[in-house]
Design a protein around this motif. Structure first.
Motif, PDB file in Angstrom:
ATOM      1  N   ASP A  95       0.835  -1.211   0.000  1.00 14.23           N
ATOM      2  CA  ASP A  95       0.000   0.000   0.000  1.00 14.23           C
ATOM      3  C   ASP A  95       0.865   1.255   0.000  1.00 14.23           C
ATOM      4  OD1 ASP A  95      -2.250  -1.558  -0.001  1.00 14.23           O
ATOM      5  OD2 ASP A  95      -2.681  -1.311   2.134  1.00 14.23           O
ATOM      6  N   ILE A  96       1.932   1.233   0.808  1.00 13.27           N
ATOM      7  CA  ILE A  96       2.819   2.412   0.865  1.00 13.27           C
ATOM      8  C   ILE A  96       3.481   2.631  -0.481  1.00 13.27           C
ATOM      9  CG2 ILE A  96       4.889   3.358   1.950  1.00 13.27           C
ATOM     10  CD1 ILE A  96       4.145   1.748   4.468  1.00 13.27           C
ATOM     11  N   ALA A 109       2.323   1.842  -3.298  1.00 12.33           N
ATOM     12  CA  ALA A 109       1.307   2.300  -4.257  1.00 12.33           C
ATOM     13  C   ALA A 109       0.870   3.737  -3.997  1.00 12.33           C
ATOM     14  CB  ALA A 109       0.097   1.368  -4.201  1.00 12.33           C
ATOM     15  N   GLN A 166      -0.636   4.959  -1.180  1.00  9.34           N
ATOM     16  CA  GLN A 166      -1.839   5.116  -0.366  1.00  9.34           C
ATOM     17  C   GLN A 166      -1.580   6.126   0.756  1.00  9.34           C
ATOM     18  OE1 GLN A 166      -4.827   3.909  -0.716  1.00  9.34           O
ATOM     19  NE2 GLN A 166      -4.493   2.410  -2.355  1.00  9.34           N
ATOM     20  N   PRO A 167      -2.547   6.985   1.078  1.00 12.18           N
ATOM     21  CA  PRO A 167      -2.366   7.956   2.167  1.00 12.18           C
ATOM     22  C   PRO A 167      -2.273   7.253   3.523  1.00 12.18           C
ATOM     23  CG  PRO A 167      -4.623   7.995   1.364  1.00 12.18           C
ATOM     24  CD  PRO A 167      -3.859   7.128   0.416  1.00 12.18           C
ATOM     25  N   HIS A 168      -1.699   7.978   4.491  1.00 10.90           N
ATOM     26  CA  HIS A 168      -1.461   7.389   5.811  1.00 10.90           C
ATOM     27  C   HIS A 168      -2.736   6.903   6.478  1.00 10.90           C
ATOM     28  CE1 HIS A 168       2.586   8.262   5.301  1.00 10.90           C
ATOM     29  NE2 HIS A 168       2.824   9.153   6.253  1.00 10.90           N
ATOM     30  N   ASP A 169      -3.830   7.646   6.327  1.00  5.07           N
ATOM     31  CA  ASP A 169      -5.047   7.244   7.027  1.00  5.07           C
ATOM     32  C   ASP A 169      -5.599   5.921   6.500  1.00  5.07           C
ATOM     33  OD1 ASP A 169      -5.622   8.388   4.613  1.00  5.07           O
ATOM     34  OD2 ASP A 169      -7.395   9.478   5.295  1.00  5.07           O
ATOM     35  N   CYS A 170      -5.271   5.555   5.251  1.00  6.65           N
ATOM     36  CA  CYS A 170      -5.700   4.262   4.703  1.00  6.65           C
ATOM     37  C   CYS A 170      -4.797   3.131   5.179  1.00  6.65           C
ATOM     38  CB  CYS A 170      -5.701   4.309   3.174  1.00  6.65           C
ATOM     39  SG  CYS A 170      -6.909   5.460   2.480  1.00  6.65           S
ATOM     40  N   CYS A 171      -3.621   3.484   5.704  1.00  6.96           N
ATOM     41  CA  CYS A 171      -2.667   2.463   6.152  1.00  6.96           C
ATOM     42  C   CYS A 171      -2.818   2.124   7.625  1.00  6.96           C
ATOM     43  CB  CYS A 171      -1.235   2.947   5.901  1.00  6.96           C
ATOM     44  SG  CYS A 171      -0.832   3.215   4.154  1.00  6.96           S
ATOM     45  N   ARG A 184      -4.277  -1.413   8.701  1.00  3.38           N
ATOM     46  CA  ARG A 184      -3.360  -2.566   8.626  1.00  3.38           C
ATOM     47  C   ARG A 184      -2.372  -2.557   9.787  1.00  3.38           C
ATOM     48  NH1 ARG A 184      -4.259  -5.599   4.362  1.00  3.38           N
ATOM     49  NH2 ARG A 184      -4.963  -4.724   2.378  1.00  3.38           N
TER      50      ARG A 184
END
Length: 473
Positions: free
Chosen positions: A428-429, A431, A433-438, A441
């Motif tokens: 995800d990182i 790709a 993806q913003p921090h709030d989406c990470c 996980r």
């Protein structure tokens, strides 16, 4: 909190038997079933053995015993504990247990003492599991791995990794919660590097998973080969005793026979199987033998190691020099092993009758890529060498991991879930993806690591863990 009691020594007769109590009324119950021999006895001095008489539930003297009171919280369970050490006859132990139960204690459930130790913070869940594993250990290596976990090494490492993830989450939240403030956000490269560092540590812990399984369950080692190759004789030679029936009649072994042995600290389950034959050799003539051969093929796929036994007297020097496997049964076994991913070890049996001694004929040309050993099951020649080679093959990829730590099946499952989340987070990182989406996980990975030590573990999971413990521990 109730006060629990149980017999803490194994069933049967023995020199000493112990009845253990834990809970707020432990001292009170002990005082009511114990009559000291000392005229100066007033109260139980903690951590000191007192000699006296044990009283039954009617107040009658029953046995000459030693009694000890241990105040919490510095006890195994973290509670007040007491023990009665009496003579180890079944009647005396049961009478002692009945006495304390009549005075207000209740019968402990399986693993309840260890569960109270876990609940009261005296040990984490990985340490509690190590208690049961030490009791059931069948080898020195299994004891060593259990002691490492009992010492808390695995728990401390997973707690440290979980704290790294919590710190990482806090840094990631800064950029999400305060986007307009002058708070530096966690750079993607630094984020990815930190996640990979934790993932690498989890992989090192998981490296000992197979070793733990081998030590706790025993390595399944299956002897396979053509009929009359000498598998049963080799089983007897490895065990050092006559266990399997041995004759010159092909097809004597109809079912598989399993026995345990110890290879320098490694517990092994040796399985003798029905010899395989082709249709040309009459394999279809006996339906019972055919069933035995079907069981052999099924058992082969579950093995940790195959001892592929060759009849050296039948193959001869020509069989060792051949460029392709001259025996169709052995060729089938090697094909099945390759398909199942089971490592084979070639065993040239009956070397007292025929032993390929030319440098280019052993290992055989068709099996040059495989580990191999020559033995004589009849005379015992080179059997110890075979045992050492088998041990090396079994442990070849079962690396100990960090500090010889090896998680059990439950702990490994939690670590694998954590690793799966961390690897997905790295993707995800990468790709963008913003921090709030990470953050989700990160939370899931941290929760999975917490399960190793029992943090946040559901009650039903704890029930499954402790129901396998013995009563009294």
């Amino acid at each position: 909190m109730s006060t629990i009691a149980a017999i803490a020594t194994p069933p049967g007769s023995g020199g000493i038997g112990i009845v253990r109590l834990s809970g707020p009324r432990a001292k009170e119950v002990l005082a009511r079933v114990f009559l000291s021999h000392s005229p100066d006895f007033e109260n139980f001095r903690p951590w000191r053995l007192h000699r006296g008489r044990m009283l039954d539930r009617h107040g009658e003297e029953l046995d000459d015993v030693l009694a000890v009171f241990m105040p919490g919280p510095r006890t195994f369970t973290g509670e007040d504990m007491a023990e009665l050490h009496c003579h180890g006859g079944p009647f005396l132990l049961q009478a002692a247990l009945e006495s304390v139960l009549c005075l207000g204690a209740r019968q402990a459930e399986r693993g309840e003492f260890s569960r109270r130790a876990f609940r009261n913070g005296r040990m984490d869940l990985s340490q509690a599991e190590a208690v049961a594993e030490l009791i059931g250990a069948t080898s020195r290596e299994a004891v060593r791995l259990g002691l490492n976990r009992l010492d808390g090494q695995l728990g401390r490492q997973t707690v440290a990794l979980r704290e790294e993830l919590e710190d990482l989450r806090a840094h990631a939240c800064l950029g999400v919660d305060f986007p307009d403030d002058e708070v530096p956000a966690l750079a993607p490269d630094a984020f990815a590097s930190a996640v990979e560092g934790v993932a690498a540590s989890v992989r090192r812990l998981l490296a000992g998973k197979r070793r733990a399984r081998l030590m706790q369950e025993g390595a399944l080692t299956v002897l396979v080969g053509a009929a009359n190759a000498g598998k049963s004789s080799l089983l007897n030679a490895l065990l050092g005793r006559e266990r399997a029936l041995v004759t010159d009649i092909p097809g004597t072994t109809r079912d598989f026979l399993e026995e345990r042995c110890d290879l320098e600290g490694l517990p092994v389950r040796l399985v003798d199987t029905a010899g395989l034959r082709t249709a040309r050799d009459g394999a279809d003539a006996d339906p019972v033998e055919a069933l035995g051969m079907a069981l052999t093929r099924d058992r082969l796929g579950a093995a940790d190691l195959l001892l592929v036994v060759l009849d050296g007297a039948r193959l001869g020097e020509a069989g060792a020099r051949a460029t392709t496997c001259p025996d169709p049964v052995t060729a089938e076994i090697l094909a099945l092993a390759a398909h199942a991913g089971v490592p084979p070890l070639l065993v040239w049996n009956k070397c007292d009758l025929c032993a390929p001694d030319a440098p280019d004929s052993w290992p055989p040309r068709w099996g040059r890529h495989l580990p191999a050993c020559m033995v004589s099951a009849t005379t015992g020649a080179h059997v110890e060498e075979l045992a050492r080679l088998a041990r090396r093959q079994l442990l070849e990829d079962a690396v100990p991991g960090d500090g010889a730590l090896a998680p059990n099946a439950r702990q490994a499952l939690a670590l694998e879930r954590a690793l799966e989340e961390l690897e997905a987070l790295s993707a995800d990182i990468a790709a963008g993806q913003p921090h709030d989406c990470c953050l989700a996980r990160l939370d899931t990975a941290a929760a999975a690591l917490g399960e190793v030590t029992g943090l946040g573990t559901a009650a039903e999971v704890l029930d499954r863990v402790f129901e396998h413990f013995c009563i009294g521990k």
